[in-house]
Design a protein around this motif. Structure first.
Motif, mmCIF file in Angstrom:
data_model
loop_
_atom_site.group_PDB
_atom_site.id
_atom_site.type_symbol
_atom_site.label_atom_id
_atom_site.label_comp_id
_atom_site.label_asym_id
_atom_site.label_seq_id
_atom_site.Cartn_x
_atom_site.Cartn_y
_atom_site.Cartn_z
ATOM 1 N N THR A 301 -2.218 -5.895 -32.346
ATOM 2 C CA THR A 301 -2.257 -7.262 -32.845
ATOM 3 C C THR A 301 -3.707 -7.687 -33.063
ATOM 4 N N THR A 302 -3.916 -8.495 -34.083
ATOM 5 C CA THR A 302 -5.263 -8.926 -34.444
ATOM 6 C C THR A 302 -5.244 -10.388 -34.860
ATOM 7 N N ALA A 303 -6.272 -11.130 -34.489
ATOM 8 C CA ALA A 303 -6.460 -12.506 -34.944
ATOM 9 C C ALA A 303 -7.737 -12.553 -35.763
ATOM 10 N N THR A 304 -7.639 -13.042 -36.993
ATOM 11 C CA THR A 304 -8.802 -13.127 -37.878
ATOM 12 C C THR A 304 -8.937 -14.548 -38.410
ATOM 13 N N GLN A 305 -10.159 -14.890 -38.750
ATOM 14 C CA GLN A 305 -10.458 -16.205 -39.330
ATOM 15 C C GLN A 305 -11.518 -16.023 -40.400
ATOM 16 N N GLY A 306 -11.136 -16.286 -41.641
ATOM 17 C CA GLY A 306 -12.083 -16.097 -42.734
ATOM 18 C C GLY A 306 -12.574 -14.675 -42.850
ATOM 19 N N GLY A 307 -11.720 -13.707 -42.542
ATOM 20 C CA GLY A 307 -12.105 -12.307 -42.606
ATOM 21 C C GLY A 307 -12.843 -11.810 -41.378
ATOM 22 N N ARG A 308 -13.086 -12.666 -40.423
ATOM 23 C CA ARG A 308 -13.796 -12.293 -39.203
ATOM 24 C C ARG A 308 -12.797 -12.055 -38.081
ATOM 25 N N VAL A 309 -12.912 -10.932 -37.382
ATOM 26 C CA VAL A 309 -12.011 -10.620 -36.280
ATOM 27 C C VAL A 309 -12.404 -11.442 -35.054
ATOM 28 N N LEU A 310 -11.439 -12.198 -34.534
ATOM 29 C CA LEU A 310 -11.662 -12.986 -33.323
ATOM 30 C C LEU A 310 -11.286 -12.206 -32.072
ATOM 31 N N ALA A 311 -10.156 -11.477 -32.145
ATOM 32 C CA ALA A 311 -9.679 -10.726 -30.984
ATOM 33 C C ALA A 311 -8.654 -9.703 -31.441
ATOM 34 N N THR A 312 -8.506 -8.660 -30.643
ATOM 35 C CA THR A 312 -7.477 -7.650 -30.891
ATOM 36 C C THR A 312 -6.799 -7.322 -29.556
ATOM 37 N N ALA A 313 -5.576 -6.842 -29.645
ATOM 38 C CA ALA A 313 -4.861 -6.452 -28.428
ATOM 39 C C ALA A 313 -3.856 -5.364 -28.745
ATOM 40 N N ARG A 314 -3.714 -4.448 -27.817
ATOM 41 C CA ARG A 314 -2.651 -3.439 -27.860
ATOM 42 C C ARG A 314 -1.631 -3.792 -26.789
ATOM 43 N N LEU A 315 -0.362 -3.887 -27.203
ATOM 44 C CA LEU A 315 0.708 -4.257 -26.298
ATOM 45 C C LEU A 315 1.783 -3.186 -26.298
ATOM 46 N N THR A 316 2.287 -2.869 -25.133
ATOM 47 C CA THR A 316 3.421 -1.958 -25.025
ATOM 48 C C THR A 316 4.476 -2.616 -24.144
ATOM 49 N N GLY A 317 5.720 -2.190 -24.337
ATOM 50 C CA GLY A 317 6.783 -2.774 -23.544
ATOM 51 C C GLY A 317 8.074 -2.025 -23.743
ATOM 52 N N ALA A 318 9.152 -2.634 -23.313
ATOM 53 C CA ALA A 318 10.473 -2.024 -23.418
ATOM 54 C C ALA A 318 11.479 -3.087 -23.804
ATOM 55 N N SER A 319 12.341 -2.754 -24.750
ATOM 56 C CA SER A 319 13.373 -3.688 -25.181
ATOM 57 C C SER A 319 14.461 -3.801 -24.123
ATOM 58 N N LEU A 320 15.008 -4.993 -24.018
ATOM 59 C CA LEU A 320 16.107 -5.282 -23.102
ATOM 60 C C LEU A 320 17.320 -5.710 -23.924
#
Length: 334
Positions: A301-320
């Motif tokens: 996942t990535t958050a950008t503003q005006g083409g600038r990266v604010l933050a990134t995250a890798r998430l893992t999980g399991a469906s229920l």
């Protein structure tokens, strides 16, 4: 608002909160050599961090608890003045199973973060801090978490805060990027999603609006009056707002966003690794994206503003299994 057994909390000023109800720490016991036992104070009811009917908790309460612990320990034990702002650089956590802080008999379990803090002062005026924590429920390890942050003098923070900042049009800073919480139509802001689609039961906790031309991207929407996400005034997009937006984006990716009214599929968020790269301005659009991540088997996942990266995250999980929203008390005072 209901709270766990006892009502002992650290002073809100030590965790940079305006309301006592937002403080998630109860007691701190130093163990020597930078190690601390921090007992959590998790509320039974809360706009974001409430306990579900089955006793389970959203994984992001681990992030907020460790964030508050890092701030508090910095002030109490590492000589960081209370008026110093903090820059959160990154964090990560891994959980062995969904969190549950209720015992089989219905009593509250004790949640303790066993934290080791490292403080590096490479030169005068510069402090780098990090923490590693084991999360224990009634003495049983259920996961781990880590965080890196930098305390700054108010003057140094102002210099860092505005370095390379994107310009906000006049008048927009006060408006922010809020879209309101009373309907699905958002105009240029996108189509506001229903709360169950993002795993929430309050409209003001929905942080994403669908973009018609981008099934993997959403417009960040913020209610700056939200009692938890905006407990106090902020001059930038709070890091915890981006973290919650990443969780919501991953859940939408699990369920598929084509039919936001479909019954949501539960998803256990087992791990998250987040890096913060830049300050986000409240008055400018932020786009959140989520794509499959072959490296982790989860989502990037990535958050950008005006083409600038604010933050990134890798998430893992399991469906229920498919879940209906769990009932909660109506009109609970928070």
């Amino acid at each position: 608002m209901e709270h766990a057994a006892g009502d002992t909390r650290v002073p809100r000023a030590l965790v940079h909160k305006a309301a006592d109800a937002e403080v998630l720490l109860a007691r701190i016991h130093p163990r020597g050599e930078g190690r601390f036992a921090v007992t959590a104070h998790w509320p039974h009811d809360h706009p974001l961090h409430h306990r579900e009917a089955d006793g389970s908790r959203d994984a992001l309460i681990v992030v907020e608890t460790l964030r508050q612990a890092g701030i508090c320990l910095s002030h109490r034990f590492f000589d960081v003045p209370v008026d110093h702002p903090f820059i959160l650089c990154g964090f990560e956590f891994d959980l062995d199973a969904p969190l549950c802080d209720r015992r089989p008999g219905g009593e509250d379990a004790e949640v303790v973060f066993d934290i080791t803090v490292r403080c590096d002062r490479p030169r005068p005026g510069r402090v780098n801090m990090s923490a590693e924590a084991t999360v224990l429920v009634d003495g049983r390890p259920v996961g781990r978490a880590g965080m890196d942050w930098i305390p700054l003098t108010p003057e140094r923070y102002e210099a860092v805060r505005h370095r390379g900042a994107t310009t906000v049009p006049p008048g927009d800073a006060a408006r922010g990027d809020a879209t309101g919480t009373d309907g699905r139509q958002g105009g240029d802001e996108g189509v506001v999603l229903p709360a169950p689609a993002v795993g929430r039961d309050r409209a003001d906790a929905v942080l994403l609006a669908a973009l018609p031309d981008d099934p993997c991207g959403w417009r960040l929407r913020m209610d700056t009056g939200h009692p938890a996400l905006f407990d106090h005034a902020s001059d930038h997009v709070p890091g915890m707002v981006l973290v919650e937006a990443f969780r919501q984006a991953a859940l939408l990716s699990v369920n598929g966003s084509a039919d936001p009214d479909a019954a949501p599929r539960g998803w256990f968020l087992g791990s998250m690794r987040t890096t913060f790269d830049a300050f986000g301005e409240l008055g400018l659009p932020v786009i959140v994206t989520a794509t499959a991540d072959p490296e982790s088997g989860g989502f990037l996942t990535t958050a950008t503003q005006g083409g600038r990266v604010l933050a990134t995250a890798r998430l893992t999980g399991a469906s229920l299994p498919l879940l209906d929203p769990l009932p909660r008390k109506a009109d609970t005072a928070c």
